[in-house]
Design an enzyme around this catalytic site. Structure first.
Site, PDB file in Angstrom:
ATOM      1  N   LYS A  13      -1.992  -4.684   9.109  1.00  0.00           N
ATOM      2  CA  LYS A  13      -2.812  -3.907   9.770  1.00  0.00           C
ATOM      3  C   LYS A  13      -4.585  -4.500   9.986  1.00  0.00           C
ATOM      4  O   LYS A  13      -5.011  -3.944  10.752  1.00  0.00           O
ATOM      5  CB  LYS A  13      -2.359  -2.886  10.227  1.00  0.00           C
ATOM      6  CG  LYS A  13      -1.034  -2.735  11.006  1.00  0.00           C
ATOM      7  CD  LYS A  13       0.125  -1.326  11.015  1.00  0.00           C
ATOM      8  CE  LYS A  13      -0.124  -0.603   9.871  1.00  0.00           C
ATOM      9  NZ  LYS A  13       0.596  -0.378   8.760  1.00  0.00           N
ATOM     10  N   ARG A  88       4.229   5.580  16.167  1.00  0.00           N
ATOM     11  CA  ARG A  88       4.423   5.630  14.594  1.00  0.00           C
ATOM     12  C   ARG A  88       6.563   6.158  15.490  1.00  0.00           C
ATOM     13  O   ARG A  88       6.909   6.740  14.067  1.00  0.00           O
ATOM     14  CB  ARG A  88       4.203   6.817  14.163  1.00  0.00           C
ATOM     15  CG  ARG A  88       3.093   5.371  13.035  1.00  0.00           C
ATOM     16  CD  ARG A  88       1.971   5.796  11.701  1.00  0.00           C
ATOM     17  NE  ARG A  88       2.631   5.609  10.564  1.00  0.00           N
ATOM     18  CZ  ARG A  88       1.070   5.430   9.743  1.00  0.00           C
ATOM     19  NH1 ARG A  88       0.330   4.629  10.537  1.00  0.00           N
ATOM     20  NH2 ARG A  88       1.647   4.310   9.253  1.00  0.00           N
ATOM     21  N   ARG A 127      -4.946  -2.699  -3.593  1.00  0.00           N
ATOM     22  CA  ARG A 127      -6.004  -2.068  -2.464  1.00  0.00           C
ATOM     23  C   ARG A 127      -6.994  -1.388  -3.069  1.00  0.00           C
ATOM     24  O   ARG A 127      -6.694  -0.264  -4.041  1.00  0.00           O
ATOM     25  CB  ARG A 127      -5.127  -1.448  -0.926  1.00  0.00           C
ATOM     26  CG  ARG A 127      -6.353  -1.142  -0.237  1.00  0.00           C
ATOM     27  CD  ARG A 127      -5.640  -1.499   0.649  1.00  0.00           C
ATOM     28  NE  ARG A 127      -4.889   0.146   0.896  1.00  0.00           N
ATOM     29  CZ  ARG A 127      -4.060  -0.236   1.738  1.00  0.00           C
ATOM     30  NH1 ARG A 127      -4.031  -0.606   3.115  1.00  0.00           N
ATOM     31  NH2 ARG A 127      -3.012   1.244   2.111  1.00  0.00           N
ATOM     32  N   ARG A 160      -7.248   4.935  -2.332  1.00  0.00           N
ATOM     33  CA  ARG A 160      -6.164   5.325  -1.142  1.00  0.00           C
ATOM     34  C   ARG A 160      -5.148   6.927  -2.142  1.00  0.00           C
ATOM     35  O   ARG A 160      -4.642   6.286  -3.170  1.00  0.00           O
ATOM     36  CB  ARG A 160      -5.760   5.175  -0.246  1.00  0.00           C
ATOM     37  CG  ARG A 160      -6.472   4.934   1.084  1.00  0.00           C
ATOM     38  CD  ARG A 160      -5.811   4.011   1.943  1.00  0.00           C
ATOM     39  NE  ARG A 160      -4.712   4.440   2.241  1.00  0.00           N
ATOM     40  CZ  ARG A 160      -3.649   3.778   3.266  1.00  0.00           C
ATOM     41  NH1 ARG A 160      -4.330   2.787   4.260  1.00  0.00           N
ATOM     42  NH2 ARG A 160      -2.847   4.581   3.857  1.00  0.00           N
ATOM     43  N   ARG A 171       6.167   5.989   1.955  1.00  0.00           N
ATOM     44  CA  ARG A 171       5.737   5.984   3.480  1.00  0.00           C
ATOM     45  C   ARG A 171       6.782   4.857   3.910  1.00  0.00           C
ATOM     46  O   ARG A 171       6.653   4.929   5.290  1.00  0.00           O
ATOM     47  CB  ARG A 171       4.673   5.102   3.206  1.00  0.00           C
ATOM     48  CG  ARG A 171       3.310   6.622   3.049  1.00  0.00           C
ATOM     49  CD  ARG A 171       2.238   5.861   1.947  1.00  0.00           C
ATOM     50  NE  ARG A 171       1.631   4.662   2.805  1.00  0.00           N
ATOM     51  CZ  ARG A 171       0.512   4.090   2.119  1.00  0.00           C
ATOM     52  NH1 ARG A 171       0.422   3.999   0.980  1.00  0.00           N
ATOM     53  NH2 ARG A 171       0.034   2.871   3.174  1.00  0.00           N
TER      54      ARG A 171
HETATM   55  P1  AP5 Z   1      -4.120  -3.992   4.405  1.00  0.00           P
HETATM   56  O1  AP5 Z   1      -4.028  -4.945   5.780  1.00  0.00           O
HETATM   57  O2  AP5 Z   1      -4.325  -2.856   4.451  1.00  0.00           O
HETATM   58  O3  AP5 Z   1      -2.862  -3.212   5.173  1.00  0.00           O
HETATM   59  P2  AP5 Z   1      -2.168  -1.789   6.449  1.00  0.00           P
HETATM   60  O4  AP5 Z   1      -1.037  -2.488   6.955  1.00  0.00           O
HETATM   61  O5  AP5 Z   1      -3.492  -1.480   6.944  1.00  0.00           O
HETATM   62  O6  AP5 Z   1      -1.629  -0.678   5.318  1.00  0.00           O
HETATM   63  P3  AP5 Z   1      -1.996   0.482   5.449  1.00  0.00           P
HETATM   64  O7  AP5 Z   1      -1.511   0.915   3.970  1.00  0.00           O
HETATM   65  O8  AP5 Z   1      -3.489   1.076   5.578  1.00  0.00           O
HETATM   66  O9  AP5 Z   1      -0.983   1.129   6.707  1.00  0.00           O
HETATM   67  P4  AP5 Z   1      -0.327   3.032   6.250  1.00  0.00           P
HETATM   68  O10 AP5 Z   1       0.726   2.190   8.136  1.00  0.00           O
HETATM   69  O11 AP5 Z   1       0.851   2.800   5.401  1.00  0.00           O
HETATM   70  O12 AP5 Z   1      -1.321   3.326   6.628  1.00  0.00           O
HETATM   71  P5  AP5 Z   1      -2.473   3.812   7.348  1.00  0.00           P
HETATM   72  O13 AP5 Z   1      -3.336   3.713   7.332  1.00  0.00           O
HETATM   73  O14 AP5 Z   1      -1.881   3.762   9.034  1.00  0.00           O
HETATM   74  O15 AP5 Z   1      -3.772  -4.548   3.702  1.00  0.00           O
HETATM   75  C1  AP5 Z   1      -2.842  -3.604   2.671  1.00  0.00           C
HETATM   76  C2  AP5 Z   1      -3.406  -4.660   1.300  1.00  0.00           C
HETATM   77  O16 AP5 Z   1      -3.003  -6.116   1.038  1.00  0.00           O
HETATM   78  C3  AP5 Z   1      -5.001  -4.665   1.004  1.00  0.00           C
HETATM   79  O17 AP5 Z   1      -5.472  -4.795  -0.135  1.00  0.00           O
HETATM   80  C4  AP5 Z   1      -4.789  -6.709   1.728  1.00  0.00           C
HETATM   81  O18 AP5 Z   1      -6.608  -6.916   1.127  1.00  0.00           O
HETATM   82  C5  AP5 Z   1      -4.131  -7.130   1.498  1.00  0.00           C
HETATM   83  N1  AP5 Z   1      -3.937  -7.710   2.152  1.00  0.00           N
HETATM   84  C6  AP5 Z   1      -3.330  -7.674   3.874  1.00  0.00           C
HETATM   85  N2  AP5 Z   1      -2.987  -9.104   3.965  1.00  0.00           N
HETATM   86  C7  AP5 Z   1      -2.824  -9.658   2.924  1.00  0.00           C
HETATM   87  C8  AP5 Z   1      -2.035 -11.809   3.055  1.00  0.00           C
HETATM   88  N3  AP5 Z   1      -1.577 -11.940   4.447  1.00  0.00           N
HETATM   89  N4  AP5 Z   1      -1.436 -11.263   1.659  1.00  0.00           N
HETATM   90  C9  AP5 Z   1      -2.026 -11.033   0.769  1.00  0.00           C
HETATM   91  N5  AP5 Z   1      -2.322  -9.982   0.714  1.00  0.00           N
HETATM   92  C10 AP5 Z   1      -3.126  -9.242   2.035  1.00  0.00           C
HETATM   93  O19 AP5 Z   1      -1.896   6.103   7.698  1.00  0.00           O
HETATM   94  C11 AP5 Z   1      -2.373   6.811   6.916  1.00  0.00           C
HETATM   95  C12 AP5 Z   1      -1.111   8.001   6.601  1.00  0.00           C
HETATM   96  O20 AP5 Z   1      -1.821   8.773   7.808  1.00  0.00           O
HETATM   97  C13 AP5 Z   1       0.013   8.284   7.256  1.00  0.00           C
HETATM   98  O21 AP5 Z   1       1.150   8.136   6.090  1.00  0.00           O
HETATM   99  C14 AP5 Z   1       0.741   9.108   8.209  1.00  0.00           C
HETATM  100  O22 AP5 Z   1       0.112  10.256   6.828  1.00  0.00           O
HETATM  101  C15 AP5 Z   1      -0.806   9.234   8.607  1.00  0.00           C
HETATM  102  N6  AP5 Z   1      -0.277   8.438   9.742  1.00  0.00           N
HETATM  103  C16 AP5 Z   1      -1.380   7.684  10.335  1.00  0.00           C
HETATM  104  N7  AP5 Z   1      -1.320   7.062  11.875  1.00  0.00           N
HETATM  105  C17 AP5 Z   1      -0.466   8.118  11.738  1.00  0.00           C
HETATM  106  C18 AP5 Z   1       0.740   8.586  12.979  1.00  0.00           C
HETATM  107  N8  AP5 Z   1       0.546   7.355  14.451  1.00  0.00           N
HETATM  108  N9  AP5 Z   1       1.421   9.307  13.514  1.00  0.00           N
HETATM  109  C19 AP5 Z   1       1.595  10.542  12.530  1.00  0.00           C
HETATM  110  N10 AP5 Z   1       0.841  10.083  11.501  1.00  0.00           N
HETATM  111  C20 AP5 Z   1      -0.332   9.095  11.128  1.00  0.00           C
HETATM  112 ZN    ZN Z   2      -4.594   0.127   7.140  1.00  0.00          ZN
END
Ligand code: AP5
Ligand code: ZN
Length: 213
Positions: A13, A88, A127, A160, A171
């Site tokens: 994402k 979410r 990452r 992170r 997660r």
């Molecule tokens: P990356 O693009 O960074 O992945 P991502 O989908 O953004 O994953 P996140 O870990 O950020 O998602 P998340 O939903 O767990 O965390 P969030 O920050 O939203 O890619 C990952 C890696 O793979 C990178 O190194 C990249 O280079 C590589 N990559 C990407 N695409 C690739 C490909 N095609 N091939 C190979 N490699 C690739 O949330 C964190 C925390 O915040 C949650 O756990 C929760 O506690 C809280 N939170 C956030 N939003 C909410 C909400 N709406 N409600 C409640 N709590 C929330």
């Molecule tokens: Zn993300």
């Protein structure tokens, strides 16, 4: 365009959002990035969110809905937006719909990043992020030009706190239990497009372009 990106941790994402943002001049709202910034600054919001985030649990609906409702009022978001990591839960989706309805607009597409859980551990543990911008790198799949340094600012990259194998498991279960119903919710509205997120990043970008055109 008003887009939602939904998928498990590490599905891509945060990698695809900046590309979409550039090409379509959309505002990019990533609740995870916003919450991490609040934690780093130790704001009241950050202090409330930290424990849940460290454990891989979801932060309360009220907190995140509040952040998004505020952000959607920005003039830059009036033409379109990318929601990355929100909604979410079904409650978050309902509240988003209510807020958009007041503005007389609705969600155009929900991009559902489909990927097997087994692929995600390597993505998450490799990452590296540039906290100030949210840019992410990967030691194997998307290495920075200079190891450990952001390509644009040269500032240090960090891992992170929740990017461990242990927290990833939590997660993933939060995702399967609480976020899969959000996909069902939008399927009923006919706006979901599936994206094969295990493909290389540039192929995923092309699939997204097709899905939203
Ligand atoms: P990356 O693009 O960074 O992945 P991502 O989908 O953004 O994953 P996140 O870990 O950020 O998602 P998340 O939903 O767990 O965390 P969030 O920050 O939203 O890619 C990952 C890696 O793979 C990178 O190194 C990249 O280079 C590589 N990559 C990407 N695409 C690739 C490909 N095609 N091939 C190979 N490699 C690739 O949330 C964190 C925390 O915040 C949650 O756990 C929760 O506690 C809280 N939170 C956030 N939003 C909410 C909400 N709406 N409600 C409640 N709590 C929330
Ligand atoms: Zn993300």
């Amino acid at each position: 365009k008003r887009l939602i990106l939904v998928g498990p941790p590490g599905c891509g994402k945060g990698t695809q959002s900046p590309i979409l943002k550039e090409e379509h001049c959309l505002c990019h709202l990533a609740t995870g990035d916003m919450l991490r910034a609040a934690v780093a600054k130790q704001t009241p919001l950050g202090l409330q969110a930290k424990a849940a985030m460290d454990q891989g649990a979801l932060v309360s609906d009220d907190l995140v809905v509040g952040i998004i409702e505020e952000a959607l009022k920005r003039p830059s978001c009036s033409k379109g937006f990318i929601l990355d990591g929100f909604p979410r839960t079904v409650v978050q989706a309902q509240k988003l719909d209510a807020a958009l309805e007041k503005q007389g607009v609705k969600v155009d597409k929900v991009l559902n990043f489909e990927i097997e859980d087994s692929v995600l551990e390597e993505r998450i543990t490799g990452r590296w992020i540039h906290p100030a911008s949210g840019r992410s790198y990967h030691s194997k799949f998307a290495p920075p030009k200079v190891p450990g340094r952001d390509d644009i600012t040269g500032e240090p990259l960090l891992q992170r706190k929740d990017d461990t194998v242990e927290v990833l498991k939590k997660r993933l279960s939060s995702f399967h239990e609480q976020t899969t119903p959000v996909i069902e919710y939008y399927l009923k509205k006919g706006v979901v497009r599936n994206i094969e997120a295990a493909k290389p990043a540039n192929v995923v970008t092309q699939e997204i372009q097709k899905a939203i055109s």
